[in-house]
Design a protein around this motif. Structure first.
Motif, PDB file in Angstrom:
ATOM      1  N   ARG A   1     110.694 -69.683 145.744  1.00  0.00           N
ATOM      2  CA  ARG A   1     109.487 -69.283 145.193  1.00  0.00           C
ATOM      3  C   ARG A   1     108.578 -69.346 146.695  1.00  0.00           C
ATOM      4  N   ILE A   2     108.028 -67.904 146.955  1.00  0.00           N
ATOM      5  CA  ILE A   2     107.209 -67.986 148.290  1.00  0.00           C
ATOM      6  C   ILE A   2     105.893 -68.011 147.761  1.00  0.00           C
ATOM      7  N   THR A   3     105.130 -68.921 148.319  1.00  0.00           N
ATOM      8  CA  THR A   3     103.651 -68.808 147.983  1.00  0.00           C
ATOM      9  C   THR A   3     102.776 -68.283 148.916  1.00  0.00           C
ATOM     10  N   ARG A   4     101.796 -67.459 148.556  1.00  0.00           N
ATOM     11  CA  ARG A   4     100.794 -66.683 149.287  1.00  0.00           C
ATOM     12  C   ARG A   4      99.559 -66.970 148.604  1.00  0.00           C
ATOM     13  N   ASP A   5      98.622 -66.522 149.246  1.00  0.00           N
ATOM     14  CA  ASP A   5      97.187 -66.655 148.885  1.00  0.00           C
ATOM     15  C   ASP A   5      96.735 -65.719 147.559  1.00  0.00           C
ATOM     16  N   ILE A   6      97.773 -64.735 147.450  1.00  0.00           N
ATOM     17  CA  ILE A   6      97.585 -63.868 146.284  1.00  0.00           C
ATOM     18  C   ILE A   6      98.332 -64.268 144.963  1.00  0.00           C
ATOM     19  N   THR A   7      99.203 -65.462 145.200  1.00  0.00           N
ATOM     20  CA  THR A   7     100.006 -65.902 144.043  1.00  0.00           C
ATOM     21  C   THR A   7      99.418 -67.460 143.697  1.00  0.00           C
ATOM     22  N   PRO A   8      98.237 -67.537 143.200  1.00  0.00           N
ATOM     23  CA  PRO A   8      97.706 -69.125 142.870  1.00  0.00           C
ATOM     24  C   PRO A   8      98.570 -69.334 141.658  1.00  0.00           C
ATOM     25  N   PRO A   9      98.364 -70.525 141.339  1.00  0.00           N
ATOM     26  CA  PRO A   9      98.883 -71.030 139.812  1.00  0.00           C
ATOM     27  C   PRO A   9      97.825 -70.686 138.827  1.00  0.00           C
ATOM     28  N   ARG A  10      98.292 -70.418 137.683  1.00  0.00           N
ATOM     29  CA  ARG A  10      97.313 -70.096 136.762  1.00  0.00           C
ATOM     30  C   ARG A  10      97.598 -70.648 135.335  1.00  0.00           C
ATOM     31  N   PHE A  11      96.806 -71.089 134.680  1.00  0.00           N
ATOM     32  CA  PHE A  11      97.084 -71.524 133.144  1.00  0.00           C
ATOM     33  C   PHE A  11      96.006 -70.947 132.256  1.00  0.00           C
ATOM     34  N   LYS A  12      96.532 -70.337 131.085  1.00  0.00           N
ATOM     35  CA  LYS A  12      95.587 -69.829 130.169  1.00  0.00           C
ATOM     36  C   LYS A  12      95.647 -70.787 128.857  1.00  0.00           C
ATOM     37  N   LEU A  13      94.806 -71.539 128.404  1.00  0.00           N
ATOM     38  CA  LEU A  13      94.936 -72.594 127.513  1.00  0.00           C
ATOM     39  C   LEU A  13      93.528 -72.468 126.635  1.00  0.00           C
ATOM     40  N   ARG A  14      93.954 -73.145 125.398  1.00  0.00           N
ATOM     41  CA  ARG A  14      92.933 -73.367 124.488  1.00  0.00           C
ATOM     42  C   ARG A  14      93.140 -74.834 124.116  1.00  0.00           C
ATOM     43  N   TYR A  15      91.789 -75.403 123.730  1.00  0.00           N
ATOM     44  CA  TYR A  15      91.988 -76.950 123.494  1.00  0.00           C
ATOM     45  C   TYR A  15      91.285 -77.309 122.472  1.00  0.00           C
ATOM     46  N   VAL A  16      91.573 -78.469 121.967  1.00  0.00           N
ATOM     47  CA  VAL A  16      90.706 -79.146 120.831  1.00  0.00           C
ATOM     48  C   VAL A  16      90.714 -80.718 121.246  1.00  0.00           C
ATOM     49  N   LEU A  17      89.469 -81.242 121.411  1.00  0.00           N
ATOM     50  CA  LEU A  17      89.523 -82.583 121.361  1.00  0.00           C
ATOM     51  C   LEU A  17      88.971 -83.198 120.136  1.00  0.00           C
ATOM     52  N   THR A  18      89.346 -84.285 119.700  1.00  0.00           N
ATOM     53  CA  THR A  18      88.876 -84.893 118.594  1.00  0.00           C
ATOM     54  C   THR A  18      88.896 -86.552 118.922  1.00  0.00           C
ATOM     55  N   GLU A  19      87.943 -87.080 118.272  1.00  0.00           N
ATOM     56  CA  GLU A  19      87.465 -88.660 118.234  1.00  0.00           C
ATOM     57  C   GLU A  19      87.432 -88.989 116.841  1.00  0.00           C
ATOM     58  N   LYS A  20      88.344 -89.865 116.618  1.00  0.00           N
ATOM     59  CA  LYS A  20      88.289 -90.489 115.083  1.00  0.00           C
ATOM     60  C   LYS A  20      88.307 -89.705 114.019  1.00  0.00           C
ATOM     61  N   GLY A  21      89.073 -88.621 114.512  1.00  0.00           N
ATOM     62  CA  GLY A  21      89.459 -87.544 113.569  1.00  0.00           C
ATOM     63  C   GLY A  21      88.337 -86.275 113.529  1.00  0.00           C
ATOM     64  N   ARG A  22      87.106 -86.424 114.336  1.00  0.00           N
ATOM     65  CA  ARG A  22      86.200 -85.345 114.301  1.00  0.00           C
ATOM     66  C   ARG A  22      86.501 -84.476 115.596  1.00  0.00           C
ATOM     67  N   ARG A  23      86.178 -83.517 115.415  1.00  0.00           N
ATOM     68  CA  ARG A  23      86.174 -82.316 116.548  1.00  0.00           C
ATOM     69  C   ARG A  23      84.893 -82.534 117.511  1.00  0.00           C
ATOM     70  N   THR A  24      85.127 -82.850 118.753  1.00  0.00           N
ATOM     71  CA  THR A  24      84.027 -83.167 119.653  1.00  0.00           C
ATOM     72  C   THR A  24      83.867 -82.163 120.626  1.00  0.00           C
ATOM     73  N   ARG A  25      84.994 -81.269 120.900  1.00  0.00           N
ATOM     74  CA  ARG A  25      84.692 -80.249 122.121  1.00  0.00           C
ATOM     75  C   ARG A  25      85.776 -79.521 121.713  1.00  0.00           C
ATOM     76  N   SER A  26      86.014 -78.176 122.192  1.00  0.00           N
ATOM     77  CA  SER A  26      87.097 -77.271 122.102  1.00  0.00           C
ATOM     78  C   SER A  26      86.584 -75.778 122.821  1.00  0.00           C
ATOM     79  N   GLY A  27      87.702 -75.154 123.231  1.00  0.00           N
ATOM     80  CA  GLY A  27      87.361 -74.084 124.133  1.00  0.00           C
ATOM     81  C   GLY A  27      88.484 -73.257 124.397  1.00  0.00           C
TER      82      GLY A  27
END
Length: 155
Positions: A89-115
């Motif tokens: 794998r050749i790294t160049r400035d035009i090939t950065p790492p990228r993740f697309k994700l969706r998340y849900v944070l819960t605390e004591k069973g309650r959704r506190t943040r998502s995006g």
């Protein structure tokens, strides 16, 4: 003995991360040797790393579900190079790492943040993170995201 202790801790008191890969065969680049399909070893390592980060950054009672929607690993294979570099794998400035994700944070069973977010670091080659880990840039990107989103490092 450790197993007994873990079992006696109520489930709501433990922090945890659930990682799901949504349609990984359609990911931009999570394979090896330039193959389009996602490599199970790559996905397993990313999942384990996200779970370790959860242990460091999430408070007891918090749970995080992360749906990985796309992965584009840093660099690219350049099979035309020859000289045995076709599987490097050749790294160049035009090939950065990228993740697309969706998340849900819960605390004591309650959704506190998502995006939903797309994580990328165009300066990944200049961030001073080097090493023999084959996912050093991806892990640095995920570290930065956890630090920004969940600023409770217990290590």
């Amino acid at each position: 003995m450790a197993l007994i202790v873990a079992i006696s801790i109520p489930a709501h008191a433990m922090a945890g991360v659930i990682v799901r890969f949504i349609d990984p065969d359609r990911f931009t680049d999570a394979g090896t040797n330039g193959f389009r399909s996602a490599d199970p070893g790559t996905l397993a390592e990313i999942k384990a790393y996200l779970q370790r980060l959860g242990g460091r950054f999430l408070a007891p009672g918090q749970n995080l579900t992360i749906d990985i929607l796309d992965i584009d690993l840093a660099g690219a294979y350049e099979p035309w190079r020859g000289g045995g570099l076709g599987d490097v794998r050749i790294t160049r400035d035009i090939t950065p790492p990228r993740f697309k994700l969706r998340y849900v944070l819960t605390e004591k069973g309650r959704r506190t943040r998502s995006g939903e977010e797309t994580l990328s670091d165009m300066n990944y080659q200049m961030n001073g993170r080097f090493g023999s880990d084959r996912f050093v840039y991806e892990k640095a990107l995920l570290d930065d995201w956890f630090r920004r989103m969940f600023p409770r490092d217990r290590s």
